[in-house]
Design an enzyme around this catalytic site. Sequence first.
Site, PDB file in Angstrom:
ATOM      1  N   GLU A  40       0.850  -1.191   0.000  1.00 18.61           N
ATOM      2  CA  GLU A  40       0.000   0.000   0.000  1.00 18.61           C
ATOM      3  C   GLU A  40       0.883   1.238   0.000  1.00 18.61           C
ATOM      4  OE1 GLU A  40      -2.948   2.591   2.882  1.00 18.61           O
ATOM      5  OE2 GLU A  40      -2.749   0.444   3.283  1.00 18.61           O
ATOM      6  N   ARG A  44       0.485  10.305   1.132  1.00 22.27           N
ATOM      7  CA  ARG A  44       0.868  11.236   2.191  1.00 22.27           C
ATOM      8  C   ARG A  44       2.124  12.015   1.846  1.00 22.27           C
ATOM      9  NH1 ARG A  44      -0.289   7.698   7.730  1.00 22.27           N
ATOM     10  NH2 ARG A  44      -2.453   7.152   7.223  1.00 22.27           N
ATOM     11  N   THR A  68      -4.810   5.985   1.461  1.00 23.78           N
ATOM     12  CA  THR A  68      -5.223   7.313   1.899  1.00 23.78           C
ATOM     13  C   THR A  68      -6.037   8.018   0.819  1.00 23.78           C
ATOM     14  OG1 THR A  68      -2.971   7.357   2.856  1.00 23.78           O
ATOM     15  CG2 THR A  68      -4.430   9.171   3.408  1.00 23.78           C
ATOM     16  N   LYS A 128     -11.142  -2.202   6.286  1.00 26.89           N
ATOM     17  CA  LYS A 128      -9.956  -1.871   7.070  1.00 26.89           C
ATOM     18  C   LYS A 128     -10.415  -1.290   8.401  1.00 26.89           C
ATOM     19  CE  LYS A 128      -7.533   1.984   6.258  1.00 26.89           C
ATOM     20  NZ  LYS A 128      -6.478   2.936   5.816  1.00 26.89           N
TER      21      LYS A 128
END
Length: 225
Positions: A40, A44, A68, A128
């Site tokens: 993943e 960010r 994200t 998640k």
Amino acid sequence: MDIRSILARAPVIPVISIEDPRKAVPLARALVAGGLPVLEITLRTARAFEAVERIVAEVPEALVGVGTIQRPEEMSRSAALGACFAVSPGLTPELASAARDVALPLLPGVMTPSEVMRARGAGYLDLKLFPAAPAGGSAMLKALGGPFPDVRFCPTGGVRPATMLDYLSLNNVPCVGGTWLTPVDAVTAEDWARITGLAMEACAMAARLGDTGPSEAEAGATFED
């Protein structure tokens, strides 16, 4: 490939923030060499999409996810770059629609039973738990297993080697997500052997759990609603 098949590929999904895209490919190769092919890459950092593009192009053994994700345009860009899946900290109707439009498997984040119900109502049975540790950790997942026996979770956020097996011992947890596999100092020093070693250690720990199997209490304990 659907999200459930992706989550079944490895016990740990490295959650990676890449500042320098030039390090993306050797970093991905180090993790794959250690037995962790599902990655993943989080949005960010300013050049995260460039890192995704490089890994997709040069590390075909990796199953690259973009994390994200919060906006529909990030979903479509991830699909265009060849990502295998997307991860979001939560779920909105707009994100769900965007994922369907580009046929990109989505792992949406939840933290509460109400959020699980909304996600399940939208057709998502693989979620998640985020942030996992503040949400209650493995005890929370045992509790969720009672009212939601058809839902599986990938806990992320505060997961560490010391707690990894607590999560993986549960029937509703196929894998965990963690940042400990790519320490900043190792990435800065380009110590790819260390990162491969951390990945191998995580796989070995999970394999030992698989050999012994969870105890009846660990596997079956739930809280009644």
